[in-house]
Enzyme design. Sequence first.
Site, PDB file in Angstrom:
ATOM      1  N   GLY A  16     100.427 -56.681 -29.636  1.00 15.59           N
ATOM      2  CA  GLY A  16      99.727 -55.580 -30.273  1.00 15.59           C
ATOM      3  C   GLY A  16      98.945 -56.059 -31.472  1.00 15.59           C
ATOM      4  N   VAL A  40     112.768 -49.998 -24.830  1.00 19.95           N
ATOM      5  CA  VAL A  40     112.366 -48.792 -24.096  1.00 19.95           C
ATOM      6  C   VAL A  40     111.853 -49.205 -22.723  1.00 19.95           C
ATOM      7  CG1 VAL A  40     110.857 -46.788 -24.075  1.00 19.95           C
ATOM      8  CG2 VAL A  40     111.804 -47.614 -26.239  1.00 19.95           C
ATOM      9  N   ASP A  91     100.704 -40.414 -37.875  1.00 20.27           N
ATOM     10  CA  ASP A  91      99.875 -40.997 -36.814  1.00 20.27           C
ATOM     11  C   ASP A  91     100.422 -40.598 -35.437  1.00 20.27           C
ATOM     12  OD1 ASP A  91      97.718 -42.378 -35.834  1.00 20.27           O
ATOM     13  OD2 ASP A  91      98.668 -44.347 -35.934  1.00 20.27           O
ATOM     14  N   LYS A 146     100.180 -39.367 -31.875  1.00 23.80           N
ATOM     15  CA  LYS A 146      99.150 -39.387 -30.829  1.00 23.80           C
ATOM     16  C   LYS A 146      99.808 -39.916 -29.557  1.00 23.80           C
ATOM     17  CE  LYS A 146      97.594 -43.943 -32.448  1.00 23.80           C
ATOM     18  NZ  LYS A 146      96.446 -44.733 -32.937  1.00 23.80           N
TER      19      LYS A 146
END
Length: 847
Positions: A76, A147, A190, A192
């Site tokens: 990322g 996850v 944040d 979203k």
Amino acid sequence: MQSTDFMTLLRKSGLMSTAQLGVALALSREHNAAEDLSAELVRQGLLTSWQASQLLKGQTGFVLQHYKLLEAIGKGGMGHVFKAIDSRDASIVAVKVMSRKLSSNQNLVNRFRREIRASSRLNCPWIVRTIDAGRVGRIDFMVMEFVNGDQLDNILQRISSLPVSVACEITRQAALGLQHAHEQKMVHRDIKPANLMIDWTGDNSGIVKIMDMGLVRLSEDDEERTAVTRAGQVMGTPDYMSPEQGWNTATVDIRSDIYSLGCTLFRLLTGKVPFPGDNPLQVLMARCSRDVPPASSLRPELAEPIDQLVQKMTRRDPQERFQTPAEVAAALEPFCAPLTVDALKKMAASQPGAETVVLLQAISRPDFSESQDPGYQQFLKAMDTGAAVDLMLSNTPSGGFELSPTIPLIRPTRITTGKTSSGKSSPGESGSPRRGRKAGMVALIAVTALTALIATFVALKGNPKSATATAETKTGATSTAQNPATEKPVTPVARLAAPEPLRMKVGDSLDVLPEFDDQPPAQPKTGQLIWKTGTGVPQGVTIDPRTGRVKWKIPDTLAVASYIIPVELHFEYAGKQTLVSETRFVVTVQSANMEYRFSESGPIRVEPGQSFVWKSDLIPAPEPKMKYRLSGDQLSSRKFDETRGELRWTPNAGDIGRFNVSMEVLNADGTAVVAKVTRSILVVPQKLEITLPGVLEQTGRPNETLKVQLYNQQTAAAGRLLTLKLKSPAGITGAAIDSRSGTFTWAIPRDAGRGPHEFLIDAAPAFPEISLNATTPLSTRLVVTVDAPSGRTGNNAVTVPAADAVAKAEASLRDQYRRDLSATARPRFVRRLLELQYEQQPGPQDM
């Protein structure tokens, strides 16, 4: 590389236990090449493919204390993510590593530390948990809950808009996570789709988890206004940002997250953001000047209550919105359905290009070149060189995490220069903090010894008796010091038992004691035993350090979920603690007025001879004294566990058809049903061929009742798969057919006309899950000839028909049985005729 060289790297890596290394050594004698040996170790599950490839490159650093890296799973903006295993309990975790090149950007460093600091204080099923944090060398990392799923925005790229009930359920779960953050005085800032992940469980149900706490606002962060968010700086994503966040990021509250969550729900329902645009400034100005448009403008079939709910979440004025995420979750509850893979697959099938839609994206290796990624290589190099690994999270008295004050996130560099006898600089002598501590210790010992000598001198001079006593005391102390066996600490050995899961209700008080598998350890002669809670304990849990008694007053506002209370027993001696054993209590918290429900699901389809298991999916899990029971259609030779709600059945060839079975759960005293679900079990062969048999012409007389059996023993299963419809000739009454048994019944009236009467029998699938071959005949004809009553003669005597009538009847029969007389169907038709002939009872007409 030879297998011997590979074994040397493998021993150094610390990836295997002694027993596993023994297996690897035995395999190395059978495989000379390192590539062959590594492939065999991967095949046997002793190494992952990534571990094997790194070992073949000479990499030996895989262990961050008790965390072993398994594979690289992503990259990322802040760095890389690895999949790892915690060797203490074999749990799978994710290790997020900050890219080394970003360490020079203090704002990004602060954001990474903020994410660690914020998420480590949260313990909630709907937020990705931070388990640990630390640094290897000068590279920061944090250990998170793994996850098994995908980001919501990736799913939305494959399914443009979701079913309304699923969209509401995703938003409801996210609201529950925000409520937990709100109770910890945090604002995410944040929210979203890219920061929501769906964790798919073993039964294909989904749990929404909020991730990326890097922009979270903590209530105690007064310094944030200057350190992270400078005046005029906008943080967040314009497509989902609230109007007030666009003006002043540092002062927003939880209602800003509610606005962002409302924009997310708008996207889930319509497939579009509320204010599309390429210019972020224009998007912000649009949302500051007008309210979000109704979602029904893009999805006209949307129900008005849901449309109003979205509008209330996205009002420009925060006072007009829902005031807490808990209010949002409660408002969404009536419109929600379980979040399952099947629900998304059904929606994906209706998308354009459905045959190419990939619903779930499996977690795989990153799509970047390892050899060309400097941050990736820097981290592995730090691991390989054996750089020190510091873990930074420790328990707080309230049960949460805090960054250890003894290990700063970035260790300050202090360079001092000593002088040699020649006057030259010697950085190696004074630059080490270890040597400085050692020198300080020597000085302390010297001062202590000098003080003792002075005191002894004064005592000897002033009081000879005291001097004698002092000498005796010293002699005793010396003899004790020379016998180390009397002072060497012995760490007790014990093993804590794994307790049964506990179920409590909000407002209850938990009071439990840990138990041992065998005898509890005796109190040591030196040192002491101390009980502590481990990492991740819920807020408000206390433990008695002497007895290990765990107490927890469960808050009335606590979210309904399962919580883990880790308990550890330590041996303490001379200020040092050693872990003796550990266990954990799993507490499932339920609401005071618990409503149980089963997840809705379609029919169970199984072939004859195939075993299947239907397990209860009751939400929430039942209390220990509650039991299940079955009702509805009876199943032959089935097995049912009334404690776990588990049905096992292997249908045979005679069980073809549909069975409606209900599973019920009773309250603790067995007096009432608290939840019930009915499912259809469809037993159908993989290849299904159903043919309605032809029926020979029947003979009857007025005032008699004629019964004709359509099915025999071999075709009885068709009665459970087909619905039969009878069409009688004009003017004929009193005829009927039973679909289940296939029995035709006609009470022949007195005035029934003589001669043949043709009945048409049509068949159709009994339920929509069955699809029949288009070539299968789904109708048959039944001809009944009514004769004169017994004893009647004269004009009613049977005459031989004319030749043209016989030819006409023969042509009609050929046309009727044209399919049955084809080359492929003829053997089956002949067999059927023989069966009918065998079953037919001889009558006077056969004589």
